[in-house]
Write a protein that holds these residues in place. Structure first.
Motif, PDB file in Angstrom:
ATOM      1  N   SER A  83      65.853 -25.572 -54.391  1.00 43.87           N
ATOM      2  CA  SER A  83      66.977 -26.067 -53.605  1.00 43.87           C
ATOM      3  C   SER A  83      68.033 -26.604 -54.562  1.00 43.87           C
ATOM      4  N   ASP A 122      64.770 -18.650 -53.534  1.00 43.59           N
ATOM      5  CA  ASP A 122      64.370 -18.990 -52.167  1.00 43.59           C
ATOM      6  C   ASP A 122      63.525 -20.267 -52.124  1.00 43.59           C
ATOM      7  N   LYS A 123      62.721 -20.485 -53.163  1.00 42.91           N
ATOM      8  CA  LYS A 123      61.810 -21.635 -53.188  1.00 42.91           C
ATOM      9  C   LYS A 123      62.492 -22.920 -53.629  1.00 42.91           C
ATOM     10  N   LYS A 158      70.540 -17.553 -56.399  1.00 40.54           N
ATOM     11  CA  LYS A 158      70.702 -16.747 -55.196  1.00 40.54           C
ATOM     12  C   LYS A 158      71.948 -15.877 -55.287  1.00 40.54           C
ATOM     13  N   GLY A 210      64.772 -13.732 -57.168  1.00 38.95           N
ATOM     14  CA  GLY A 210      65.065 -13.933 -55.756  1.00 38.95           C
ATOM     15  C   GLY A 210      64.075 -14.885 -55.108  1.00 38.95           C
ATOM     16  N   GLU A 261      71.729 -11.808 -55.199  1.00 39.33           N
ATOM     17  CA  GLU A 261      72.417 -11.027 -54.170  1.00 39.33           C
ATOM     18  C   GLU A 261      73.424 -10.048 -54.767  1.00 39.33           C
TER      19      GLU A 261
END
Length: 207
Positions: A134, A131-132, A142, A127, A146
């Motif tokens: 792209s 987040d870090k 992600k 996770g 989730e």
């Protein structure tokens, strides 16, 4: 700075290989734990976790496919993860041979907690990576995170609760079974702490 934002790709991929091996090992851990379960509610709980663990494995295999990674690659760290899982299965089998089903059930609970501690950390790190980063890789990670996050919280904190209460029962004191974590549907570390502190009230005012 750009290199830092990109992260260490080799280590990120190693984390994913460890996560996959953890889920593979988790199937074996839960399969064995189920043979140690005496409490019917716990058996149902672990059966659900086994099914979810199989799903988590498939989620990771999808990640591997989307990232172009070989899920069968013999990454060195996988051997260590497998060794740990095999050791947990061996410990449960040893406990079963001891002839005390209740004691074996506690050992199984402890083994599940150990396995899920690693599993939970894997997904927390996945996770963080998602987040870090792209782009497409971040989106893939992600989506996987989730899909799995709440299950992992549930597996770890609820089994910790079960194991604690089974120990308390074995020690000859009143236990809350199913544990407060189960009743309160705990899914966070803070929630687990609150549930544990609520156990005395639950003993005084059983539902």
């Amino acid at each position: 700075m750009a290199a830092t934002k990109k992260g260490n790709t080799e280590q990120i991929h190693d984390l994913l290989y460890q996560a996959l091996e953890t889920e593979i090992g988790g199937v074996g851990v839960y399969t064995t734990a189920l043979t140690c379960a005496v409490n019917d509610d716990l058996r149902k709980e672990w059966q659900g976790y086994l099914d979810e663990t199989k799903t988590h494995k498939q989620v990771l295999l999808t990640v591997f496919e989307e990232l172009g990674l070989d899920p069968a690659a013999a990454v060195p760290s996988r051997k260590i993860v497998k060794h740990h899982a095999d050791g947990l299965v061996a410990a449960m089998e040893m406990a079963k041979k001891g002839g005390d089903p209740s004691a074996a059930q506690i050992v199984a609970g402890e083994c599940v907690v150990l396995a899920e501690t690693k599993d939970h950390q894997n997904w927390e790190l996945i996770g963080l990576v998602a987040d870090k980063l792209s782009g497409a890789e971040a989106a893939t990670l992600k989506k996987a995170y989730e899909a799995v996050e709440k299950d992992e919280d549930h597996h770890l904190y609820h089994t910790m609760g079960w194991t604690r209460e089974l120990w308390i029962e074995a020690l000859g004191f009143p236990a809350v079974l199913p544990p407060p974590e189960e009743v309160k549907k705990v899914e966070t570390a803070i929630g687990a702490s609150r549930a544990e502190h609520a156990r005395d009230d639950m003993l005084k005012h059983p539902r």
